[in-house]
Write a protein that holds these residues in place. Structure first.
Motif, PDB file in Angstrom:
ATOM      1  N   THR A  72       0.824  -1.212   0.000  1.00 48.59           N
ATOM      2  CA  THR A  72       0.000   0.000   0.000  1.00 48.59           C
ATOM      3  C   THR A  72       0.856   1.259   0.000  1.00 48.59           C
ATOM      4  O   THR A  72       0.588   2.216  -0.751  1.00 48.59           O
ATOM      5  N   LEU A  93      -2.350   2.842   7.829  1.00 44.79           N
ATOM      6  CA  LEU A  93      -3.784   2.570   7.971  1.00 44.79           C
ATOM      7  C   LEU A  93      -4.113   1.085   7.845  1.00 44.79           C
ATOM      8  O   LEU A  93      -5.193   0.650   8.246  1.00 44.79           O
ATOM      9  N   GLY A  94      -3.193   0.313   7.294  1.00 48.47           N
ATOM     10  CA  GLY A  94      -3.386  -1.135   7.298  1.00 48.47           C
ATOM     11  C   GLY A  94      -3.045  -1.774   8.638  1.00 48.47           C
ATOM     12  O   GLY A  94      -3.206  -2.974   8.809  1.00 48.47           O
ATOM     13  N   GLY A  96      -4.316  -2.434  11.417  1.00 46.41           N
ATOM     14  CA  GLY A  96      -5.540  -2.546  12.199  1.00 46.41           C
ATOM     15  C   GLY A  96      -5.647  -3.881  12.889  1.00 46.41           C
ATOM     16  O   GLY A  96      -4.650  -4.505  13.255  1.00 46.41           O
ATOM     17  N   SER A  97      -6.855  -4.339  13.015  1.00 43.29           N
ATOM     18  CA  SER A  97      -7.109  -5.518  13.838  1.00 43.29           C
ATOM     19  C   SER A  97      -6.412  -6.760  13.312  1.00 43.29           C
ATOM     20  O   SER A  97      -5.994  -7.614  14.075  1.00 43.29           O
ATOM     21  N   ARG A  98      -6.274  -6.868  11.994  1.00 42.43           N
ATOM     22  CA  ARG A  98      -5.813  -8.158  11.485  1.00 42.43           C
ATOM     23  C   ARG A  98      -4.294  -8.259  11.411  1.00 42.43           C
ATOM     24  O   ARG A  98      -3.704  -9.158  11.991  1.00 42.43           O
ATOM     25  N   PHE A  99      -3.632  -7.311  10.718  1.00 33.99           N
ATOM     26  CA  PHE A  99      -2.209  -7.534  10.461  1.00 33.99           C
ATOM     27  C   PHE A  99      -1.279  -7.055  11.573  1.00 33.99           C
ATOM     28  O   PHE A  99      -0.269  -7.660  11.818  1.00 33.99           O
TER      29      PHE A  99
ATOM     30  N   THR C  72      -5.139  -0.252  -3.215  1.00 34.27           N
ATOM     31  CA  THR C  72      -4.779   0.201  -1.872  1.00 34.27           C
ATOM     32  C   THR C  72      -5.956   0.121  -0.907  1.00 34.27           C
ATOM     33  O   THR C  72      -5.826  -0.341   0.231  1.00 34.27           O
ATOM     34  N   LEU C  75      -6.594  -3.577  -0.119  1.00 32.48           N
ATOM     35  CA  LEU C  75      -5.565  -4.163   0.756  1.00 32.48           C
ATOM     36  C   LEU C  75      -5.708  -3.641   2.194  1.00 32.48           C
ATOM     37  O   LEU C  75      -5.490  -4.376   3.156  1.00 32.48           O
ATOM     38  N   THR C  76      -6.046  -2.379   2.321  1.00 35.67           N
ATOM     39  CA  THR C  76      -6.184  -1.809   3.660  1.00 35.67           C
ATOM     40  C   THR C  76      -7.412  -2.386   4.360  1.00 35.67           C
ATOM     41  O   THR C  76      -7.392  -2.633   5.568  1.00 35.67           O
ATOM     42  N   PHE C  77      -8.453  -2.616   3.604  1.00 33.97           N
ATOM     43  CA  PHE C  77      -9.665  -3.239   4.159  1.00 33.97           C
ATOM     44  C   PHE C  77      -9.367  -4.675   4.597  1.00 33.97           C
ATOM     45  O   PHE C  77      -9.849  -5.141   5.627  1.00 33.97           O
ATOM     46  N   LEU C  78      -8.566  -5.374   3.820  1.00 32.71           N
ATOM     47  CA  LEU C  78      -8.147  -6.728   4.200  1.00 32.71           C
ATOM     48  C   LEU C  78      -7.396  -6.702   5.531  1.00 32.71           C
ATOM     49  O   LEU C  78      -7.597  -7.548   6.403  1.00 32.71           O
ATOM     50  N   SER C  79      -6.561  -5.697   5.677  1.00 32.57           N
ATOM     51  CA  SER C  79      -5.627  -5.661   6.789  1.00 32.57           C
ATOM     52  C   SER C  79      -6.272  -5.077   8.040  1.00 32.57           C
ATOM     53  O   SER C  79      -5.922  -5.445   9.162  1.00 32.57           O
ATOM     54  N   ALA C  80      -7.216  -4.196   7.863  1.00 31.79           N
ATOM     55  CA  ALA C  80      -7.868  -3.513   8.982  1.00 31.79           C
ATOM     56  C   ALA C  80      -9.366  -3.406   8.712  1.00 31.79           C
ATOM     57  O   ALA C  80      -9.901  -2.319   8.530  1.00 31.79           O
ATOM     58  N   PRO C  81     -10.062  -4.542   8.702  1.00 33.20           N
ATOM     59  CA  PRO C  81     -11.479  -4.528   8.302  1.00 33.20           C
ATOM     60  C   PRO C  81     -12.373  -3.782   9.293  1.00 33.20           C
ATOM     61  O   PRO C  81     -13.505  -3.444   8.972  1.00 33.20           O
ATOM     62  N   ASP C  82     -11.845  -3.504  10.472  1.00 23.25           N
ATOM     63  CA  ASP C  82     -12.601  -2.782  11.483  1.00 23.25           C
ATOM     64  C   ASP C  82     -12.671  -1.288  11.194  1.00 23.25           C
ATOM     65  O   ASP C  82     -13.370  -0.563  11.893  1.00 23.25           O
ATOM     66  N   SER C  83     -11.954  -0.827  10.204  1.00 22.01           N
ATOM     67  CA  SER C  83     -11.846   0.613  10.019  1.00 22.01           C
ATOM     68  C   SER C  83     -12.113   0.986   8.564  1.00 22.01           C
ATOM     69  O   SER C  83     -11.200   1.195   7.781  1.00 22.01           O
ATOM     70  N   VAL C  84     -13.387   1.053   8.206  1.00 19.11           N
ATOM     71  CA  VAL C  84     -13.750   1.425   6.834  1.00 19.11           C
ATOM     72  C   VAL C  84     -13.196   2.800   6.486  1.00 19.11           C
ATOM     73  O   VAL C  84     -12.740   3.038   5.366  1.00 19.11           O
ATOM     74  N   GLY C  86     -10.458   4.054   7.402  1.00 20.32           N
ATOM     75  CA  GLY C  86      -9.048   3.910   7.059  1.00 20.32           C
ATOM     76  C   GLY C  86      -8.861   3.406   5.642  1.00 20.32           C
ATOM     77  O   GLY C  86      -7.965   3.864   4.927  1.00 20.32           O
ATOM     78  N   LEU C  88     -10.935   3.815   3.086  1.00 25.79           N
ATOM     79  CA  LEU C  88     -11.259   4.901   2.156  1.00 25.79           C
ATOM     80  C   LEU C  88     -10.166   5.965   2.160  1.00 25.79           C
ATOM     81  O   LEU C  88      -9.745   6.449   1.106  1.00 25.79           O
ATOM     82  N   LEU C 234     -14.949  -1.567  -2.261  1.00 21.27           N
ATOM     83  CA  LEU C 234     -15.029  -2.304  -0.990  1.00 21.27           C
ATOM     84  C   LEU C 234     -16.259  -3.212  -0.961  1.00 21.27           C
ATOM     85  O   LEU C 234     -16.201  -4.330  -0.430  1.00 21.27           O
TER      86      LEU C 234
ATOM     87  N   LEU D  93     -10.737  10.317   8.693  1.00 20.23           N
ATOM     88  CA  LEU D  93     -10.246   9.376   9.712  1.00 20.23           C
ATOM     89  C   LEU D  93     -10.919   9.593  11.065  1.00 20.23           C
ATOM     90  O   LEU D  93     -10.880   8.722  11.926  1.00 20.23           O
TER      91      LEU D  93
END
Lengths: 264, 264, 264, 264
Positions: A72, A93-94, A96-99, C72, C75-84, C86, C88, C234, D93
């Motif tokens: 990213t 911003l990536g 977050g909860s998962r990575f 981007t 990938l960010t949604f994949l990594s931090a799905p709790d933060s829409v 983030g 965007l 998304l 954000l």
């Protein structure tokens, strides 16, 4: 009229202070960057051993190769090379909860288990095992994963984990979070029926919690480490660019499908 | 099928490497965080004196109190406390041309002047002064500001500047960018007709350029320093919250005015 | 004590206003979203024809498939799905000088050329051609590209361009920026020696400038359009996820190379 | 080799499609921006009444004056005026759990209650009231707030709420989420012992859920609306700047306090 209290940076025409110290004389040239980050977050100057453990954690989390955050940051730099801050921010911003979330989740999980203990902490490994066993059972019954267990690559053991335990012991700053985490490593097969490695992100969360850093911000230290890593990614992108190839490898392999109405 | 070269993080089931080193054995516990950040950005391990200068720069830039970036991070944390990464990213996004840009602008300005010199660099202060004088004159004639000159608070001298010159000299890593910057400090009154201080952001840019860090990323090191500062801001916000008061001090003092059509 | 003037949102216990109108009664249900965005940016209510052109521009810019910004965001949604927010925000951060900047660059370029014209604007195509020819020559002599010329895919003509000219003419809101852009399309081969298409991003910048929108924010309208597009990305990612495959296609094709010291 | 399916934007040398339609001929000039955003998110073209309700929601959420998100966008623009994308991203954000999250939380809450109903939905107000009463009781027993209830300013009723109910009824697109939300408005005093208004953010969540938009992205529509609002804030900042005054009102009222060690 409100005023805004702060113990951080302040300045007058002839002096700048940070954390109550003279920035130029007492901080610049005297305080390492890991030490300073710790000090800023806790408002207390860490001891030498604490700094070593803290910096070992930051090293463990700084860069994991072509993660979504790294990709990213590189794609954003390709797209908006005029805004380095945007590329770094997009990468973070990536986190977050998962990575990057395991570090925080693990620290909180261990903290919550310890907070539920009445009387003092366990006195020996056997007592830690009892506490750990109850914690793993309780998580399993609630259908929750135990954070810090398992790794998709390092299935036989994450090399960072043993190393961080060692450093913390060497420096005499291993505390109850690391003890409990180690016990989880010993007892979980009895509950889960298979042996999983204690992963590096988890042990970092345990170590950060033992250092007394604020639980709400454990993820922030992973992000600090990653900022250094992302700068490395951007520096490498300047010399060995891959972002355009990544973009094209996706765009040229797109496959048009008809729209399908989303049905709520 | 493209592949993606990288010298940064890589892993196999039983080993993790970073910059070609074994992460667990050779990096964790062995490499400080400032050192690691430098190494990641340049792919060369810095010498001890370089680390000290680099960390002094990071200390100088880490936190300047209630800057727009600090306020922004706190307001975002108030508004979205579930997303620490968002608060840090929002804060970093203020690190653009105006508030954190001087470091990069100054490094580039000095670099460009040096790149225009044929033959070797000046041999003594008198020769540096000649070069600096030409550079300041040329900037003034083009109507451009000389980056790194002037400070709205430290009008009689920025305490970080002298200190960073001293540290760089002590460590033997002062190079042409710092020499040129010092010369600009000596000669600019002859062109501008008044004496301005060499500011801290500017001297940091000169020092980073002398350390051989990539010019395109000088701003990124200011952002790395600031990430540590912003974590300090968020940690303080958790204990001594001010963001809500800031928000209310604006919202309650809003003054409704009629819309006025924008006329292009 | 400062107060903060604004003509935008305001509220009292029983009433909310926006742009001086009653939000519930006069805006909700009465004002379309494109119209509202225009109104917010200019503080004047656009006419029907202006809305149609403005929304045609937004449609042209909303989504271009698997761009770096779309990848981007996914990938960010994949990594931090709790933060829409983030995901965007990360996507929008790619909207800089290179991928979304043409719209702004083109609007500014046309504006600057027009601002240099003394007396009235050209009266007919022949006069526009004279002006355009001078502008293209002057850009070429300065070694600068003419923004809005050329497209890496639509080499024979970008289908959005002719369409937007048509819509603007139909609605009677074609102004000097579009006239000059059209003239550039006619005359540039005489200077450049080959025929390039007028691209969609460029014609959008010309149309936005003709609508009287603030030049400093032309890029912002591209970002508004893209926000809608990224939500689409998304939403599709939720149903037909590709981000993990993208990540793995990079990570699994990494190639470790030895570090090479960066030499300034 | 993976491919990446998508129904969104695609292009060939002479044609661009979006959602399977010809972008230039069938979308530009034909599809409004609210309509397009809905279509992109659901991959189905909304009916006219759905568009009106959707755009009424976006209008309700676009701008609420000097919120933390608006202040943040303005401060970031002050600090990094070269990066409009950064200012918008920083503002978005703040669109997290607290300030923009009610819309999503309310939509999800209503959805979960409805998902727990066996057989068909309630047939009349009395039946809806029974369901609502059980839902409010159950939330209260679990110590959870009912999202969408209460407002710190509009204590006697949020003017947006009644208006959005009316528009949805006029257009015949009021569904079970709005019905349940209305019932909660009627019955909650029996459980909570006092009457709270149904707030605008909540009713927007109910309406978006009734429109069949993806629950995981309800917050994203609030963010889309807010993007338009933030552009309005930046446009106003260009003409009536307040960010510097806000920054100085904080910085000049800082109060230095001694550091206090954080104790874990």
């Amino acid at each position: 009229m409100p005023d805004y209290p702060t113990a951080l940076g302040a300045s007058s025409p002839d002096r700048i202070t940070l954390l109550g110290r003279d920035l130029a004389e007492e901080v610049m040239g005297e305080v390492g960057f890991g030490e300073l980050a710790f000090w800023l977050a806790t408002q207390r100057r860490p001891a030498k051993g604490e700094i070593r453990v803290f910096e070992a954690v930051l090293a463990a989390l700084a860069d994991h190769g072509f993660t979504p955050t790294a990709i990213t940051a590189r794609l954003t730099f390709l797209s908006a090379p005029d805004s380095v801050q945007g590329a770094l921010a997009a990468g973070l911003l990536g986190g977050g909860s998962r990575f990057l979330g395991v570090t925080e989740d693990c620290g909180r999980f261990l903290h919550d288990v310890l907070a539920g203990v009445e009387g003092g902490h366990p006195a020996d490994d056997a007592e830690w095992d009892v506490l750990a066993l109850a914690a793993v059972r309780s998580a399993r019954e609630a259908g929750r994963l135990v954070p810090g267990l398992g790794h998709h690559v390092h299935k036989q053991g994450d090399p960072r984990t043993a190393r961080l335990f060692d450093i913390a012991h060497e420096e005499g700053v291993s505390g109850p979070h690391l003890s409990l985490f180690a016990a989880i490593g010993r007892v979980h097969p009895r509950v889960l029926g298979r042996t999983l490695p204690l992963n590096g992100a988890g042990v970092c969360g345990a170590a950060l919690a033992d250092l007394g850093l604020p639980l709400e911000l454990l993820r922030a230290f992973a992000l600090l480490a990653r900022t250094a890593g992302l700068i490395g990614q951007l520096a490498e992108e300047l010399r060995d660019p891959v972002a355009k190839d990544i973009f094209l490898s996706v765009d040229l392999n797109n496959r048009s499908i008809p729209p399908r109405p989303f049905d709520g």
